[in-house]
Design an enzyme around this catalytic site. Structure first.
Site, mmCIF file in Angstrom:
data_model
loop_
_atom_site.group_PDB
_atom_site.id
_atom_site.type_symbol
_atom_site.label_atom_id
_atom_site.label_comp_id
_atom_site.label_asym_id
_atom_site.label_seq_id
_atom_site.Cartn_x
_atom_site.Cartn_y
_atom_site.Cartn_z
ATOM 1 N N PRO A 1 0.834 -1.211 0.000
ATOM 2 C CA PRO A 1 0.000 0.000 0.000
ATOM 3 C C PRO A 1 0.867 1.259 0.000
ATOM 4 O O PRO A 1 1.771 1.391 0.819
ATOM 5 C CB PRO A 1 -0.803 -0.102 1.302
ATOM 6 C CG PRO A 1 -0.603 -1.484 1.812
ATOM 7 C CD PRO A 1 0.685 -1.984 1.218
ATOM 8 N N GLU A 2 0.633 2.138 -0.944
ATOM 9 C CA GLU A 2 1.366 3.397 -1.045
ATOM 10 C C GLU A 2 0.558 4.493 -0.363
ATOM 11 O O GLU A 2 -0.596 4.292 0.016
ATOM 12 C CB GLU A 2 1.605 3.734 -2.527
ATOM 13 C CG GLU A 2 2.519 2.753 -3.256
ATOM 14 C CD GLU A 2 3.989 2.909 -2.849
ATOM 15 O OE1 GLU A 2 4.329 3.918 -2.204
ATOM 16 O OE2 GLU A 2 4.774 2.014 -3.183
#
Ligand code: ZN
Length: 271
Positions: free
Chosen positions: A2-3
């Site tokens: 997840p960014e």
């Protein structure tokens, strides 16, 4: 992994479901995350009312009227909002039971995520202490990048991916922003001009803001009971396209390694 835009999307999706709710039980099914989940959290959070869910870099900060927690999704973590009847999955490590019967479950197969108590006074958690500004905050601009980069020989791409300089500029976003700004990823950060940092600061903000905006459309997925949340489908101009033609000038896109990461760029559009 997840960014920042995904974490922000998750925050926006979860906050309205959590704010004002009381946590009835904080259940730890597997405490061995990146760092052990402290056992006292269960006692501290039982009966606590959620006040806010905020974000700093890729950390989520859940604050209640009793105690706060710092969450990180690591490499493979996800959060889902589900009804108590939803079958437990392997790797559902933490469960926040809410007073309306719903649950928030932290699922993390690789267990690189974390759940730690936040300090009760105003001091920053050590994990947050050395972070650079948020890319969408007003203090992040060309002046800031220009000043911080003077005298640095490291590659400009590594420079903008350094969390102490600015948070949340992952490989995809750095690659795309450098292309849009016309700067080769391997150039020394200290040699990039003020005018180039003007363009770079703008494009870092735009690629991240666009991803966050598009994240709105994946909220449905995130809320789905299977807990999957789709990755952003932002059209990528150079990332992952080495060997293919540049959309602007038709040159063949190249790649080189910078700080262990593949970095694609256009030899014509990027100087
Ligand atoms: Zn080109």
């Amino acid at each position: 992994m997840p960014e920042l835009p995904e974490v922000e999307t998750i925050r926006r999706g979860l906050e309205p479901l959590l704010a004002g709710r009381r946590i009835t039980t904080f259940e730890t099914r597997e405490p061995r995350l990146r760092w052990p989940v402290p056992t006292e959290l269960a006692q501290q959070l039982a009966g606590a009312r959620v006040q806010t869910l905020s974000r700093r870099a890729k950390y989520l900060l859940l604050e209640t009227d009793r105690a706060g927690i710092l969450l990180h999704l690591g490499m493979s973590g996800s959060l889902r909002h589900c009804t108590p009847g939803t079958p437990l999955r392997r790797h559902d490590h933490l469960i926040l039971h809410l007073d309306n019967g719903y649950q928030i479950r932290l699922h993390d197969p690789r267990r690189f995520g974390c759940c730690l108590p936040l300090p009760s006074d105003d001091t920053l958690h050590p994990l947050l202490a050395d972070l650079g500004p948020e890319p969408l905050a007003p203090e992040f601009d060309a002046d800031y990048l220009f000043q911080r980069s003077r005298g640095r020989r490291s590659a400009v791409k590594a420079f903008i991916m350094d969390q102490a300089i600015v948070v949340g500029v992952g490989n995809i976003y750095a690659t795309e922003a450098l292309f849009l700004a016309g700067i080769r990823p391997g150039r020394a950060a200290g040699r990039v001009t003020r005018a180039e940092y003007d363009r770079l600061a703008v494009h870092i903000r735009t690629v991240l803001a666009t991803a966050i905006e598009q994240g709105g459309t994946t909220l449905r997925d995130f809320l789905r009971e299977d807990g999957t949340h789709g990755y952003f489908r932002q059209s990528l101009r150079v990332y992952g396209r080495a060997g293919e033609p540049c959309h602007v000038c038709n040159s063949v896109l190249r790649t080189r390694r910078i700080g262990q990461r593949a970095s694609s760029y256009c030899p014509t559009c990027q100087k």
